[in-house]
Design a protein around this motif. Sequence first.
Motif, mmCIF file in Angstrom:
data_model
loop_
_atom_site.group_PDB
_atom_site.id
_atom_site.type_symbol
_atom_site.label_atom_id
_atom_site.label_comp_id
_atom_site.label_asym_id
_atom_site.label_seq_id
_atom_site.Cartn_x
_atom_site.Cartn_y
_atom_site.Cartn_z
ATOM 1 N N PHE A 53 16.353 28.901 -24.297
ATOM 2 C CA PHE A 53 14.976 28.474 -24.037
ATOM 3 C C PHE A 53 14.008 29.612 -24.325
ATOM 4 O O PHE A 53 14.335 30.776 -24.103
ATOM 5 C CB PHE A 53 14.813 28.052 -22.564
ATOM 6 N N GLY A 54 12.813 29.258 -24.766
ATOM 7 C CA GLY A 54 11.784 30.250 -25.028
ATOM 8 C C GLY A 54 11.115 30.757 -23.765
ATOM 9 O O GLY A 54 10.503 31.824 -23.764
ATOM 10 N N THR A 55 11.240 30.003 -22.664
ATOM 11 C CA THR A 55 10.614 30.404 -21.411
ATOM 12 C C THR A 55 11.620 30.340 -20.267
ATOM 13 O O THR A 55 12.529 29.511 -20.271
ATOM 14 C CB THR A 55 9.431 29.485 -21.050
ATOM 15 N N ARG A 56 11.423 31.218 -19.302
ATOM 16 C CA ARG A 56 12.259 31.191 -18.099
ATOM 17 C C ARG A 56 12.039 29.873 -17.352
ATOM 18 O O ARG A 56 12.974 29.292 -16.809
ATOM 19 C CB ARG A 56 11.933 32.376 -17.193
ATOM 20 N N GLU A 57 10.800 29.382 -17.361
ATOM 21 C CA GLU A 57 10.482 28.135 -16.676
ATOM 22 C C GLU A 57 11.244 26.956 -17.279
ATOM 23 O O GLU A 57 11.758 26.100 -16.554
ATOM 24 C CB GLU A 57 8.969 27.864 -16.714
ATOM 25 N N GLN A 98 14.827 27.246 -16.211
ATOM 26 C CA GLN A 98 14.975 26.910 -14.789
ATOM 27 C C GLN A 98 14.891 25.406 -14.563
ATOM 28 O O GLN A 98 15.664 24.843 -13.799
ATOM 29 C CB GLN A 98 13.907 27.645 -13.964
ATOM 30 N N LYS A 99 13.981 24.756 -15.262
ATOM 31 C CA LYS A 99 13.851 23.299 -15.143
ATOM 32 C C LYS A 99 15.146 22.615 -15.601
ATOM 33 O O LYS A 99 15.595 21.651 -14.984
ATOM 34 C CB LYS A 99 12.661 22.809 -15.980
ATOM 35 N N PHE A 100 15.755 23.116 -16.672
ATOM 36 C CA PHE A 100 17.025 22.581 -17.169
ATOM 37 C C PHE A 100 18.111 22.667 -16.101
ATOM 38 O O PHE A 100 18.905 21.747 -15.933
ATOM 39 C CB PHE A 100 17.434 23.365 -18.423
ATOM 40 N N THR A 101 18.153 23.773 -15.342
ATOM 41 C CA THR A 101 19.194 23.949 -14.311
ATOM 42 C C THR A 101 19.052 22.936 -13.182
ATOM 43 O O THR A 101 20.046 22.610 -12.536
ATOM 44 C CB THR A 101 19.181 25.368 -13.705
ATOM 45 N N GLU A 102 17.842 22.446 -12.946
ATOM 46 C CA GLU A 102 17.629 21.500 -11.850
ATOM 47 C C GLU A 102 18.420 20.208 -12.048
ATOM 48 O O GLU A 102 18.874 19.608 -11.079
ATOM 49 C CB GLU A 102 16.131 21.218 -11.696
ATOM 50 N N SER A 103 18.605 19.785 -13.293
ATOM 51 C CA SER A 103 19.367 18.558 -13.529
ATOM 52 C C SER A 103 20.753 18.802 -14.134
ATOM 53 O O SER A 103 21.589 17.906 -14.121
ATOM 54 C CB SER A 103 18.577 17.606 -14.435
ATOM 55 N N ASN A 104 20.998 20.011 -14.638
ATOM 56 C CA ASN A 104 22.267 20.280 -15.306
ATOM 57 C C ASN A 104 23.072 21.422 -14.691
ATOM 58 O O ASN A 104 24.163 21.729 -15.172
ATOM 59 C CB ASN A 104 22.017 20.596 -16.783
ATOM 60 N N GLY A 105 22.519 22.058 -13.653
ATOM 61 C CA GLY A 105 23.216 23.177 -13.021
ATOM 62 C C GLY A 105 23.146 24.433 -13.864
ATOM 63 O O GLY A 105 22.514 24.481 -14.909
ATOM 64 N N GLY A 106 23.813 25.478 -13.388
ATOM 65 C CA GLY A 106 23.847 26.747 -14.095
ATOM 66 C C GLY A 106 22.883 27.757 -13.530
ATOM 67 O O GLY A 106 22.161 27.494 -12.565
ATOM 68 N N LYS A 107 22.882 28.920 -14.133
ATOM 69 C CA LYS A 107 22.027 30.025 -13.710
ATOM 70 C C LYS A 107 21.346 30.625 -14.933
ATOM 71 O O LYS A 107 21.953 30.723 -16.000
ATOM 72 C CB LYS A 107 22.866 31.085 -12.994
ATOM 73 N N VAL A 108 20.087 31.050 -14.783
ATOM 74 C CA VAL A 108 19.279 31.564 -15.890
ATOM 75 C C VAL A 108 19.481 33.076 -16.044
ATOM 76 O O VAL A 108 19.458 33.821 -15.058
ATOM 77 C CB VAL A 108 17.782 31.255 -15.659
#
Length: 174
Positions: A134-138, A141-151
């Motif tokens: 992703f180009g942005t941390r945001e 982070q939004k991706f992790t809300e539905s797919n899990g994982g850590k940034v």
Amino acid sequence: MKIPPLLAHTAVLLIVATLLAACGNQADTGVAPVEIAQDSSCALDGMLLADYPGPKAQIHYDGTPEPEFFCDTMEMFSLYLKPEQARKVKAIYVQDLDKTTWEAPKGAWIDAKAAFYVVGSKKRGAMGPTIPSFGTREGAQKFTESNGGKVYPFAQVTADMARLDGGALHDQRM
């Protein structure tokens, strides 16, 4: 002729800022990302990139006119982070999932070292587990809300995070 202190100070700051920007920006290498064609294939396994979902990656090496493509970011990290990787890397690009889709990523190439990555999500790429970019941390982070994982930023992704034994080594489709 004496240069006024404010003018001299400003000139020095501009020179330093220009030099720092050149050191930290991979795009300053003069190497542009290459778009994926229908026949572009993965450097590791020969898979056609356009046939698979998830973000792709490309590494440009010094002395090599064309980049090596990877069908997912996991493969790129796996190769790039190996201790025996000795070729001089001029540029690395990944696709920005803030600006393209997972199902059919097109374009949206960004400097891999400036991107943010999600490690440990449930989303699968071309070879199984992958590390979405992703180009942005945001956006990450939004991706992790539905797919899990850590940034993680690029510099914090480790070789242990990019192991291929959960994907390419066990892919039954090949």
